[in-house]
Motif scaffolding. Sequence first.
Motif, PDB file in Angstrom:
ATOM      1  N   SER A   1       0.820  -1.217   0.000  1.00 32.38           N
ATOM      2  CA  SER A   1       0.000   0.000   0.000  1.00 32.38           C
ATOM      3  C   SER A   1       0.849   1.260   0.000  1.00 32.38           C
ATOM      4  O   SER A   1       0.433   2.285  -0.530  1.00 32.38           O
ATOM      5  CB  SER A   1      -0.940   0.020   1.198  1.00 32.38           C
ATOM      6  N   HIS A   2       2.015   1.222   0.650  1.00 34.21           N
ATOM      7  CA  HIS A   2       2.942   2.360   0.681  1.00 34.21           C
ATOM      8  C   HIS A   2       4.215   1.908   1.376  1.00 34.21           C
ATOM      9  O   HIS A   2       4.313   0.761   1.826  1.00 34.21           O
ATOM     10  CB  HIS A   2       2.313   3.584   1.349  1.00 34.21           C
ATOM     11  N   GLY A   3       5.193   2.814   1.485  1.00 33.13           N
ATOM     12  CA  GLY A   3       6.519   2.397   1.947  1.00 33.13           C
ATOM     13  C   GLY A   3       6.753   2.428   3.446  1.00 33.13           C
ATOM     14  O   GLY A   3       7.893   2.280   3.866  1.00 33.13           O
ATOM     15  N   HIS A   4       5.743   2.621   4.266  1.00 28.57           N
ATOM     16  CA  HIS A   4       5.973   2.632   5.716  1.00 28.57           C
ATOM     17  C   HIS A   4       6.374   1.237   6.221  1.00 28.57           C
ATOM     18  O   HIS A   4       5.887   0.219   5.713  1.00 28.57           O
ATOM     19  CB  HIS A   4       4.716   3.098   6.449  1.00 28.57           C
ATOM     20  N   TYR A   5       7.218   1.241   7.269  1.00 29.94           N
ATOM     21  CA  TYR A   5       7.767  -0.019   7.818  1.00 29.94           C
ATOM     22  C   TYR A   5       6.682  -0.962   8.322  1.00 29.94           C
ATOM     23  O   TYR A   5       6.865  -2.182   8.318  1.00 29.94           O
ATOM     24  CB  TYR A   5       8.738   0.307   8.973  1.00 29.94           C
ATOM     25  N   ASP A   6       5.562  -0.394   8.778  1.00 27.96           N
ATOM     26  CA  ASP A   6       4.531  -1.250   9.383  1.00 27.96           C
ATOM     27  C   ASP A   6       3.665  -1.951   8.336  1.00 27.96           C
ATOM     28  O   ASP A   6       2.748  -2.701   8.689  1.00 27.96           O
ATOM     29  CB  ASP A   6       3.670  -0.450  10.378  1.00 27.96           C
ATOM     30  N   HIS A   7       3.969  -1.719   7.052  1.00 28.09           N
ATOM     31  CA  HIS A   7       3.271  -2.419   5.959  1.00 28.09           C
ATOM     32  C   HIS A   7       4.248  -3.242   5.110  1.00 28.09           C
ATOM     33  O   HIS A   7       3.824  -4.087   4.330  1.00 28.09           O
ATOM     34  CB  HIS A   7       2.535  -1.396   5.076  1.00 28.09           C
ATOM     35  N   THR A   8       5.537  -2.927   5.273  1.00 24.83           N
ATOM     36  CA  THR A   8       6.550  -3.568   4.419  1.00 24.83           C
ATOM     37  C   THR A   8       7.584  -4.379   5.211  1.00 24.83           C
ATOM     38  O   THR A   8       8.347  -5.136   4.617  1.00 24.83           O
ATOM     39  CB  THR A   8       7.336  -2.486   3.640  1.00 24.83           C
TER      40      THR A   8
ATOM     41  N   GLY B   1      -4.509   0.518   3.023  1.00 25.43           N
ATOM     42  CA  GLY B   1      -3.350   0.291   3.890  1.00 25.43           C
ATOM     43  C   GLY B   1      -3.414   1.232   5.072  1.00 25.43           C
ATOM     44  O   GLY B   1      -3.774   0.847   6.180  1.00 25.43           O
ATOM     45  N   CYS B   2      -3.098   2.495   4.822  1.00 29.76           N
ATOM     46  CA  CYS B   2      -3.227   3.541   5.851  1.00 29.76           C
ATOM     47  C   CYS B   2      -4.128   4.672   5.375  1.00 29.76           C
ATOM     48  O   CYS B   2      -4.369   5.609   6.126  1.00 29.76           O
ATOM     49  CB  CYS B   2      -1.866   4.156   6.167  1.00 29.76           C
ATOM     50  N   ALA B   3      -4.558   4.626   4.132  1.00 29.69           N
ATOM     51  CA  ALA B   3      -5.392   5.701   3.555  1.00 29.69           C
ATOM     52  C   ALA B   3      -4.760   7.077   3.744  1.00 29.69           C
ATOM     53  O   ALA B   3      -5.450   8.052   4.051  1.00 29.69           O
ATOM     54  CB  ALA B   3      -6.802   5.665   4.143  1.00 29.69           C
ATOM     55  N   HIS B   4      -3.456   7.168   3.550  1.00 27.50           N
ATOM     56  CA  HIS B   4      -2.797   8.464   3.731  1.00 27.50           C
ATOM     57  C   HIS B   4      -3.295   9.499   2.719  1.00 27.50           C
ATOM     58  O   HIS B   4      -3.174  10.697   2.948  1.00 27.50           O
ATOM     59  CB  HIS B   4      -1.276   8.326   3.589  1.00 27.50           C
ATOM     60  N   SER B   5      -3.819   9.042   1.593  1.00 20.01           N
ATOM     61  CA  SER B   5      -4.335  10.015   0.627  1.00 20.01           C
ATOM     62  C   SER B   5      -5.783  10.394   0.933  1.00 20.01           C
ATOM     63  O   SER B   5      -6.380  11.180   0.181  1.00 20.01           O
ATOM     64  CB  SER B   5      -4.188   9.487  -0.799  1.00 20.01           C
TER      65      SER B   5
HETATM   66 FE   LIG Z   1       1.450   4.585   6.894  1.00 19.87          FE
END
Ligand SMILES: [Fe+2]
Length: 279
Positions: free
Chosen positions: A65-72, A192-196
Amino acid sequence: MEMKITVLCENTVGRRVGSGEHGFSAFIETDLGNYLFDTGNGHSVVANSLVFDKDLRSIQKIFLSHGHYDHTGGLPEVLKLKGEVDVHGHPHIFLDRISVLKEKDKETKRFVGIPYKRNYLESLGAHFLFNSDFVEVESGMFLTGEVPRQTLFEKPDPKLFMEIGGKISQDIFPDDQSLILESEKGLILILGCAHSGMINIIQHVIHHRKREDFYAILGGTHLDFLTPEQLEESIHSLKTIRFERIGVSHCTGMKAAFRLQHEFGDRFFQGCVGSILEV
Ligand SMILES: [Fe+2]
Ligand SMILES: [Fe+2]
Protein backbone atom coordinates in the motif's frame (compact mmCIF):
# COMPACT_ATOMS: atom_id res chain seq x y z
CA MET A 1 -15.39 -14.00 -8.14
CA GLU A 2 -15.69 -15.63 -4.71
CA MET A 3 -13.21 -14.52 -2.11
CA LYS A 4 -12.17 -14.69 1.52
CA ILE A 5 -10.06 -11.99 3.13
CA THR A 6 -8.39 -12.62 6.48
CA VAL A 7 -6.68 -9.88 8.46
CA LEU A 8 -3.24 -11.36 9.22
CA CYS A 9 -1.52 -8.41 10.92
CA GLU A 10 -3.17 -5.62 12.82
CA ASN A 11 -2.88 -3.74 16.08
CA THR A 12 -5.60 -5.65 17.92
CA VAL A 13 -6.45 -9.30 18.45
CA GLY A 14 -10.15 -10.03 18.62
CA ARG A 15 -10.11 -13.79 18.56
CA ARG A 16 -8.45 -16.00 21.12
CA VAL A 17 -5.49 -16.69 18.87
CA GLY A 18 -2.95 -14.66 16.92
CA SER A 19 -0.66 -11.78 17.82
CA GLY A 20 -1.16 -8.03 17.45
CA GLU A 21 1.41 -5.54 16.24
CA HIS A 22 1.49 -2.01 14.86
CA GLY A 23 0.95 -2.77 11.18
CA PHE A 24 -1.41 -4.20 8.62
CA SER A 25 -1.59 -7.22 6.33
CA ALA A 26 -4.46 -9.09 4.71
CA PHE A 27 -4.42 -12.57 3.15
CA ILE A 28 -6.73 -12.78 0.14
CA GLU A 29 -8.09 -16.08 -1.20
CA THR A 30 -9.92 -15.96 -4.55
CA ASP A 31 -10.91 -18.27 -7.40
CA LEU A 32 -7.80 -17.03 -9.19
CA GLY A 33 -5.40 -17.80 -6.35
CA ASN A 34 -4.07 -16.30 -3.13
CA TYR A 35 -2.55 -12.85 -2.63
CA LEU A 36 -1.03 -10.80 0.15
CA PHE A 37 -1.82 -7.14 0.70
CA ASP A 38 0.92 -5.58 2.86
CA THR A 39 3.10 -7.58 5.20
CA GLY A 40 2.81 -5.96 8.65
CA ASN A 41 5.98 -4.83 10.45
CA GLY A 42 7.58 -8.27 10.42
CA HIS A 43 6.78 -9.59 13.89
CA SER A 44 3.58 -11.52 13.31
CA VAL A 45 2.98 -12.21 9.61
CA VAL A 46 4.45 -15.71 9.61
CA ALA A 47 3.24 -16.66 13.10
CA ASN A 48 -0.31 -15.50 12.34
CA SER A 49 -0.32 -17.20 8.94
CA LEU A 50 0.33 -20.48 10.75
CA VAL A 51 -2.31 -19.79 13.40
CA PHE A 52 -4.95 -19.06 10.74
CA ASP A 53 -3.76 -21.80 8.40
CA LYS A 54 -2.86 -19.45 5.52
CA ASP A 55 0.01 -20.78 3.46
CA LEU A 56 2.29 -17.86 2.54
CA ARG A 57 4.03 -20.14 0.03
CA SER A 58 0.80 -20.16 -1.99
CA ILE A 59 0.60 -16.43 -2.72
CA GLN A 60 0.76 -15.35 -6.35
CA LYS A 61 1.47 -11.66 -5.78
CA ILE A 62 2.22 -9.19 -3.01
CA PHE A 63 0.66 -5.72 -3.07
CA LEU A 64 2.21 -2.91 -1.03
CA SER A 65 0.00 0.00 0.00
CA HIS A 66 2.94 2.36 0.68
CA GLY A 67 6.52 2.40 1.95
CA HIS A 68 5.97 2.63 5.72
CA TYR A 69 7.77 -0.02 7.82
CA ASP A 70 4.53 -1.25 9.38
CA HIS A 71 3.27 -2.42 5.96
CA THR A 72 6.55 -3.57 4.42
CA GLY A 73 8.64 -4.83 7.36
CA GLY A 74 7.40 -8.41 6.94
CA LEU A 75 8.64 -8.67 3.35
CA PRO A 76 11.85 -10.63 4.11
CA GLU A 77 10.00 -13.20 6.23
CA VAL A 78 7.38 -13.72 3.52
CA LEU A 79 9.99 -13.86 0.75
CA LYS A 80 12.10 -16.40 2.66
CA LEU A 81 9.07 -18.71 2.57
CA LYS A 82 7.75 -17.87 -0.88
CA GLY A 83 10.88 -17.11 -2.92
CA GLU A 84 10.28 -15.60 -6.37
CA VAL A 85 7.15 -13.46 -6.46
CA ASP A 86 5.84 -10.24 -8.04
CA VAL A 87 5.65 -7.34 -5.58
CA HIS A 88 3.45 -4.48 -6.75
CA GLY A 89 3.91 -0.97 -5.42
CA HIS A 90 4.38 2.66 -6.36
CA PRO A 91 7.91 3.73 -7.47
CA HIS A 92 8.20 5.92 -4.33
CA ILE A 93 7.85 3.08 -1.81
CA PHE A 94 11.64 3.22 -1.22
CA LEU A 95 11.69 6.90 -0.25
CA ASP A 96 13.18 7.67 3.17
CA ARG A 97 10.37 8.35 5.62
CA ILE A 98 10.57 10.12 8.95
CA SER A 99 8.10 10.64 11.74
CA VAL A 100 8.57 13.59 14.10
CA LEU A 101 6.83 13.46 17.45
CA LYS A 102 6.71 16.63 19.53
CA GLU A 103 5.94 16.21 23.21
CA LYS A 104 6.22 19.38 25.30
CA ASP A 105 9.69 20.67 24.41
CA LYS A 106 11.04 17.30 23.26
CA GLU A 107 11.18 16.31 19.59
CA THR A 108 11.71 12.66 18.65
CA LYS A 109 12.60 11.73 15.07
CA ARG A 110 12.14 8.18 13.89
CA PHE A 111 12.89 6.48 10.58
CA VAL A 112 9.62 4.92 9.42
CA GLY A 113 10.40 3.98 5.81
CA ILE A 114 10.83 0.55 4.30
CA PRO A 115 13.53 -1.01 6.50
CA TYR A 116 15.30 -2.99 3.75
CA LYS A 117 17.25 -2.17 0.60
CA ARG A 118 15.61 -3.02 -2.70
CA ASN A 119 18.51 -5.30 -3.78
CA TYR A 120 18.29 -7.30 -0.54
CA LEU A 121 14.59 -7.91 -1.11
CA GLU A 122 15.30 -8.83 -4.74
CA SER A 123 17.95 -11.30 -3.58
CA LEU A 124 15.19 -13.00 -1.57
CA GLY A 125 12.97 -13.29 -4.67
CA ALA A 126 11.03 -10.01 -4.94
CA HIS A 127 10.25 -8.87 -8.49
CA PHE A 128 9.18 -5.27 -8.07
CA LEU A 129 6.50 -4.03 -10.45
CA PHE A 130 5.84 -0.33 -10.12
CA ASN A 131 2.69 1.58 -11.02
CA SER A 132 1.64 5.19 -10.58
CA ASP A 133 -1.68 4.90 -12.41
CA PHE A 134 -4.85 2.94 -11.75
CA VAL A 135 -4.09 -0.56 -13.02
CA GLU A 136 -5.73 -3.99 -13.32
CA VAL A 137 -3.28 -6.40 -11.67
CA GLU A 138 -5.38 -9.56 -12.17
CA SER A 139 -8.78 -10.08 -13.69
CA GLY A 140 -11.16 -8.15 -11.43
CA MET A 141 -8.37 -6.86 -9.15
CA PHE A 142 -7.10 -3.27 -9.34
CA LEU A 143 -4.57 -1.01 -7.68
CA THR A 144 -5.55 2.63 -7.38
CA GLY A 145 -2.17 4.16 -8.26
CA GLU A 146 -1.75 7.77 -7.12
CA VAL A 147 -4.93 9.21 -5.68
CA PRO A 148 -5.79 12.84 -6.52
CA ARG A 149 -6.41 14.96 -3.43
CA GLN A 150 -9.84 16.39 -4.05
CA THR A 151 -11.59 16.81 -0.73
CA LEU A 152 -10.69 19.94 1.21
CA PHE A 153 -10.92 18.24 4.61
CA GLU A 154 -8.47 15.34 4.06
CA LYS A 155 -5.06 16.71 4.99
CA PRO A 156 -1.62 15.10 5.26
CA ASP A 157 -0.50 13.94 8.71
CA PRO A 158 1.70 16.81 10.03
CA LYS A 159 3.94 14.35 11.91
CA LEU A 160 5.09 12.56 8.76
CA PHE A 161 7.91 13.62 6.45
CA MET A 162 9.70 12.26 3.39
CA GLU A 163 13.22 12.84 2.09
CA ILE A 164 13.90 13.33 -1.61
CA GLY A 165 17.43 14.19 -2.76
CA GLY A 166 18.47 15.20 0.76
CA LYS A 167 15.49 17.54 1.15
CA ILE A 168 13.00 16.82 3.90
CA SER A 169 9.42 17.91 3.33
CA GLN A 170 5.90 17.06 4.46
CA ASP A 171 5.07 13.53 3.34
CA ILE A 172 2.32 13.79 0.75
CA PHE A 173 2.33 10.03 0.09
CA PRO A 174 2.38 9.80 -3.68
CA ASP A 175 2.84 6.05 -3.10
CA ASP A 176 -0.34 5.50 -1.09
CA GLN A 177 -2.54 3.09 -2.99
CA SER A 178 -5.33 0.69 -2.23
CA LEU A 179 -6.58 -2.59 -3.68
CA ILE A 180 -9.99 -3.14 -5.25
CA LEU A 181 -11.55 -6.56 -5.71
CA GLU A 182 -14.68 -7.08 -7.79
CA SER A 183 -16.99 -9.50 -5.99
CA GLU A 184 -20.50 -10.70 -6.75
CA LYS A 185 -21.79 -8.49 -3.95
CA GLY A 186 -19.95 -5.36 -5.09
CA LEU A 187 -16.52 -3.78 -4.85
CA ILE A 188 -14.24 -4.58 -1.95
CA LEU A 189 -11.78 -1.82 -1.14
CA ILE A 190 -8.73 -2.68 0.97
CA LEU A 191 -6.85 0.28 2.44
CA GLY A 192 -3.35 0.29 3.89
CA CYS A 193 -3.23 3.54 5.85
CA ALA A 194 -5.39 5.70 3.55
CA HIS A 195 -2.80 8.46 3.73
CA SER A 196 -4.34 10.01 0.63
CA GLY A 197 -7.67 10.23 2.43
CA MET A 198 -10.35 7.53 2.57
CA ILE A 199 -12.93 9.67 0.76
CA ASN A 200 -10.42 10.70 -1.94
CA ILE A 201 -9.65 7.00 -2.45
CA ILE A 202 -13.32 6.03 -2.69
CA GLN A 203 -14.02 8.84 -5.19
CA HIS A 204 -10.99 7.77 -7.25
CA VAL A 205 -12.28 4.18 -7.38
CA ILE A 206 -15.77 5.33 -8.40
CA HIS A 207 -14.23 7.49 -11.14
CA HIS A 208 -12.18 4.62 -12.59
CA ARG A 209 -14.61 1.71 -12.19
CA LYS A 210 -17.70 3.77 -13.14
CA ARG A 211 -19.66 2.12 -10.33
CA GLU A 212 -20.30 2.94 -6.70
CA ASP A 213 -21.65 -0.27 -5.23
CA PHE A 214 -19.11 -1.10 -2.55
CA TYR A 215 -19.68 -4.30 -0.67
CA ALA A 216 -16.93 -3.62 1.87
CA ILE A 217 -14.28 -1.15 2.90
CA LEU A 218 -11.54 -2.73 4.98
CA GLY A 219 -8.24 -1.61 6.49
CA GLY A 220 -6.50 1.41 7.98
CA THR A 221 -8.28 4.75 7.69
CA HIS A 222 -5.88 7.03 9.66
CA LEU A 223 -8.92 8.90 11.00
CA ASP A 224 -7.78 9.29 14.61
CA PHE A 225 -4.49 10.99 13.78
CA LEU A 226 -6.00 14.07 12.21
CA THR A 227 -8.48 16.75 13.18
CA PRO A 228 -11.98 16.19 14.63
CA GLU A 229 -13.31 18.08 11.58
CA GLN A 230 -11.75 15.54 9.24
CA LEU A 231 -13.39 12.68 11.13
CA GLU A 232 -16.80 14.37 11.04
CA GLU A 233 -16.50 15.34 7.36
CA SER A 234 -15.35 11.81 6.47
CA ILE A 235 -18.35 10.29 8.26
CA HIS A 236 -20.64 12.80 6.56
CA SER A 237 -19.24 11.74 3.15
CA LEU A 238 -19.33 8.04 3.99
CA LYS A 239 -23.07 8.35 4.58
CA THR A 240 -23.49 9.30 0.92
CA ILE A 241 -21.62 6.19 -0.29
CA ARG A 242 -23.26 2.81 -0.89
CA PHE A 243 -21.52 0.08 1.14
CA GLU A 244 -22.62 -2.94 3.15
CA ARG A 245 -19.71 -3.40 5.56
CA ILE A 246 -16.94 -1.27 6.94
CA GLY A 247 -14.13 -3.02 8.79
CA VAL A 248 -11.55 -0.67 10.23
CA SER A 249 -8.08 -1.59 11.36
CA HIS A 250 -4.65 -0.41 12.35
CA CYS A 251 -4.31 3.40 12.12
CA THR A 252 -8.05 4.06 12.51
CA GLY A 253 -7.75 4.47 16.27
CA MET A 254 -10.29 3.67 18.97
CA LYS A 255 -12.05 7.03 19.02
CA ALA A 256 -12.72 7.01 15.28
CA ALA A 257 -13.70 3.33 15.37
CA PHE A 258 -16.26 4.00 18.13
CA ARG A 259 -17.71 6.88 16.11
CA LEU A 260 -17.97 4.70 13.00
CA GLN A 261 -19.60 1.91 14.99
CA HIS A 262 -22.09 4.41 16.41
CA GLU A 263 -22.90 5.76 12.93
CA PHE A 264 -22.98 2.52 10.95
CA GLY A 265 -24.17 -0.04 13.54
CA ASP A 266 -24.22 -3.60 12.23
CA ARG A 267 -22.46 -2.59 9.02
CA PHE A 268 -19.37 -1.83 11.13
CA PHE A 269 -16.82 -4.36 12.35
CA GLN A 270 -13.39 -4.09 13.88
CA GLY A 271 -10.90 -5.51 11.36
CA CYS A 272 -8.77 -7.12 14.07
CA VAL A 273 -6.28 -9.96 13.64
CA GLY A 274 -8.19 -13.01 12.42
CA SER A 275 -11.22 -11.08 11.10
CA ILE A 276 -12.67 -12.68 8.01
CA LEU A 277 -14.59 -11.07 5.19
CA GLU A 278 -16.14 -13.69 2.94
CA VAL A 279 -18.09 -13.18 -0.26
FE1 LIG B 1 1.45 4.58 6.89
FE1 LIG C 1 0.37 2.12 8.89
